[in-house]
Design a protein around this motif. Structure first.
Motif, PDB file in Angstrom:
ATOM      1  N   ASN A 161       0.799  -1.222   0.000  1.00 56.46           N
ATOM      2  CA  ASN A 161       0.000   0.000   0.000  1.00 56.46           C
ATOM      3  C   ASN A 161       0.830   1.269   0.000  1.00 56.46           C
ATOM      4  N   SER A 162       2.105   1.198   0.408  1.00 53.99           N
ATOM      5  CA  SER A 162       2.906   2.390   0.627  1.00 53.99           C
ATOM      6  C   SER A 162       4.133   2.404  -0.286  1.00 53.99           C
ATOM      7  N   PHE A 163       4.491   3.588  -0.773  1.00 53.83           N
ATOM      8  CA  PHE A 163       5.704   3.739  -1.569  1.00 53.83           C
ATOM      9  C   PHE A 163       6.204   5.172  -1.459  1.00 53.83           C
ATOM     10  N   SER A 164       7.485   5.363  -1.751  1.00 50.70           N
ATOM     11  CA  SER A 164       8.111   6.685  -1.639  1.00 50.70           C
ATOM     12  C   SER A 164       8.122   7.397  -2.985  1.00 50.70           C
ATOM     13  N   VAL A 165       8.010   8.719  -2.910  1.00 48.15           N
ATOM     14  CA  VAL A 165       8.046   9.579  -4.092  1.00 48.15           C
ATOM     15  C   VAL A 165       9.017  10.719  -3.802  1.00 48.15           C
ATOM     16  N   THR A 166       9.835  11.060  -4.785  1.00 38.13           N
ATOM     17  CA  THR A 166      10.757  12.182  -4.656  1.00 38.13           C
ATOM     18  C   THR A 166      10.464  13.190  -5.761  1.00 38.13           C
ATOM     19  N   ALA A 167      10.317  14.449  -5.381  1.00 40.02           N
ATOM     20  CA  ALA A 167      10.085  15.530  -6.334  1.00 40.02           C
ATOM     21  C   ALA A 167      11.223  16.534  -6.203  1.00 40.02           C
ATOM     22  N   LYS A 168      11.730  16.992  -7.331  1.00 39.17           N
ATOM     23  CA  LYS A 168      12.833  17.949  -7.326  1.00 39.17           C
ATOM     24  C   LYS A 168      12.501  19.121  -8.240  1.00 39.17           C
ATOM     25  N   ALA A 169      12.702  20.321  -7.722  1.00 37.57           N
ATOM     26  CA  ALA A 169      12.466  21.541  -8.492  1.00 37.57           C
ATOM     27  C   ALA A 169      13.800  22.144  -8.910  1.00 37.57           C
ATOM     28  N   THR A 170      13.821  22.667 -10.126  1.00 40.18           N
ATOM     29  CA  THR A 170      14.969  23.429 -10.617  1.00 40.18           C
ATOM     30  C   THR A 170      14.420  24.614 -11.403  1.00 40.18           C
ATOM     31  N   GLY A 171      15.236  25.623 -11.558  1.00 37.85           N
ATOM     32  CA  GLY A 171      14.826  26.810 -12.301  1.00 37.85           C
ATOM     33  C   GLY A 171      13.963  27.711 -11.445  1.00 37.85           C
ATOM     34  N   GLY A 172      13.382  28.698 -12.074  1.00 36.79           N
ATOM     35  CA  GLY A 172      12.578  29.650 -11.309  1.00 36.79           C
ATOM     36  C   GLY A 172      13.426  30.350 -10.263  1.00 36.79           C
ATOM     37  N   ASN A 208      -2.782  13.216  -1.214  1.00 34.19           N
ATOM     38  CA  ASN A 208      -2.740  11.767  -0.982  1.00 34.19           C
ATOM     39  C   ASN A 208      -1.330  11.274  -0.668  1.00 34.19           C
ATOM     40  N   ALA A 209      -0.564  12.088   0.031  1.00 35.37           N
ATOM     41  CA  ALA A 209       0.800  11.718   0.415  1.00 35.37           C
ATOM     42  C   ALA A 209       1.153  12.408   1.729  1.00 35.37           C
ATOM     43  N   THR A 210       2.075  11.782   2.470  1.00 36.47           N
ATOM     44  CA  THR A 210       2.568  12.351   3.721  1.00 36.47           C
ATOM     45  C   THR A 210       3.987  12.849   3.489  1.00 36.47           C
ATOM     46  N   GLU A 240       5.682  10.002   1.364  1.00 33.73           N
ATOM     47  CA  GLU A 240       5.254   8.603   1.383  1.00 33.73           C
ATOM     48  C   GLU A 240       3.792   8.582   0.952  1.00 33.73           C
ATOM     49  N   MET A 241       3.500   7.802  -0.091  1.00 28.51           N
ATOM     50  CA  MET A 241       2.125   7.699  -0.574  1.00 28.51           C
ATOM     51  C   MET A 241       1.505   6.400  -0.084  1.00 28.51           C
ATOM     52  N   THR A 242       0.262   6.464   0.312  1.00 25.56           N
ATOM     53  CA  THR A 242      -0.447   5.275   0.766  1.00 25.56           C
ATOM     54  C   THR A 242      -1.621   4.942  -0.142  1.00 25.56           C
ATOM     55  N   ALA A 243      -1.819   5.713  -1.156  1.00 26.33           N
ATOM     56  CA  ALA A 243      -2.834   5.434  -2.169  1.00 26.33           C
ATOM     57  C   ALA A 243      -2.094   5.291  -3.496  1.00 26.33           C
ATOM     58  N   GLY A 244      -2.724   4.705  -4.455  1.00 28.96           N
ATOM     59  CA  GLY A 244      -2.071   4.498  -5.740  1.00 28.96           C
ATOM     60  C   GLY A 244      -1.958   5.745  -6.586  1.00 28.96           C
ATOM     61  N   ARG A 263       4.289  24.249 -11.129  1.00 36.74           N
ATOM     62  CA  ARG A 263       4.284  23.035 -11.945  1.00 36.74           C
ATOM     63  C   ARG A 263       3.637  21.941 -11.106  1.00 36.74           C
ATOM     64  N   SER A 264       2.874  21.073 -11.760  1.00 30.50           N
ATOM     65  CA  SER A 264       2.214  19.969 -11.069  1.00 30.50           C
ATOM     66  C   SER A 264       2.475  18.670 -11.808  1.00 30.50           C
ATOM     67  N   TYR A 265       2.381  17.576 -11.068  1.00 32.64           N
ATOM     68  CA  TYR A 265       2.568  16.245 -11.647  1.00 32.64           C
ATOM     69  C   TYR A 265       1.593  15.297 -10.970  1.00 32.64           C
ATOM     70  N   HIS A 266       0.901  14.477 -11.768  1.00 32.55           N
ATOM     71  CA  HIS A 266      -0.015  13.464 -11.244  1.00 32.55           C
ATOM     72  C   HIS A 266       0.734  12.138 -11.165  1.00 32.55           C
ATOM     73  N   ILE A 267       0.656  11.495 -10.012  1.00 37.06           N
ATOM     74  CA  ILE A 267       1.341  10.229  -9.756  1.00 37.06           C
ATOM     75  C   ILE A 267       0.298   9.125  -9.771  1.00 37.06           C
ATOM     76  N   SER A 268       0.553   8.069 -10.538  1.00 38.25           N
ATOM     77  CA  SER A 268      -0.324   6.911 -10.575  1.00 38.25           C
ATOM     78  C   SER A 268       0.546   5.666 -10.625  1.00 38.25           C
ATOM     79  N   VAL A 269       0.479   4.854  -9.559  1.00 38.83           N
ATOM     80  CA  VAL A 269       1.297   3.651  -9.472  1.00 38.83           C
ATOM     81  C   VAL A 269       0.366   2.459  -9.223  1.00 38.83           C
TER      82      VAL A 269
END
Length: 101
Positions: free
Chosen positions: A27-38, A48-50, A63-67, A81-87
């Motif tokens: 049910n749980s997995f890690s996500v990393t987001a990195k910003a550059t520029g601006g 849907n993430a902690t 840490e995401m607990t939903a897909g 900027r936004s990004y939709h995560i679907s796992v």
């Protein structure tokens, strides 16, 4: 010309890169987001993430607990900027992983 707004104008376009597994077995997995520029500092907002790191860390982890969920980053100069995560769940053999720019 006179530069009366030093540090106010964006010098580069904000970019967001997100790394997450391409499948999950639990049910749980890690996500990393990195910003550059601006213009830093950046502020990350997760759905849907902690968050694991502070919202203003340039490389942000959660840490995401939903897909599915979303991450949005805003730079100090107002760019977003936004990004939709679907796992999907897939407990078959083989490891997963990948980077999504």
């Amino acid at each position: 010309l006179f530069a009366d707004r030093v540090g106010q104008e964006p010098t580069t376009v904000l970019s967001l890169s997100v790394t997450h597994p391409n499948k999950r077995c639990g049910n749980s997995f890690s996500v990393t987001a990195k910003a550059t520029g601006g213009l830093s500092p950046y502020t990350f907002t997760w759905t849907n993430a902690t968050p694991i790191t502070p919202a203003n860390a340039p490389t942000n982890m959660a840490e995401m607990t939903a897909g599915q969920g979303d991450v949005t980053v805003q730079s100090a100069d107002g760019q977003t900027r936004s990004y939709h995560i679907s796992v999907p769940i897939n407990c078959g053999g083989g490891g997963g992983g990948g980077q999504i720019p």
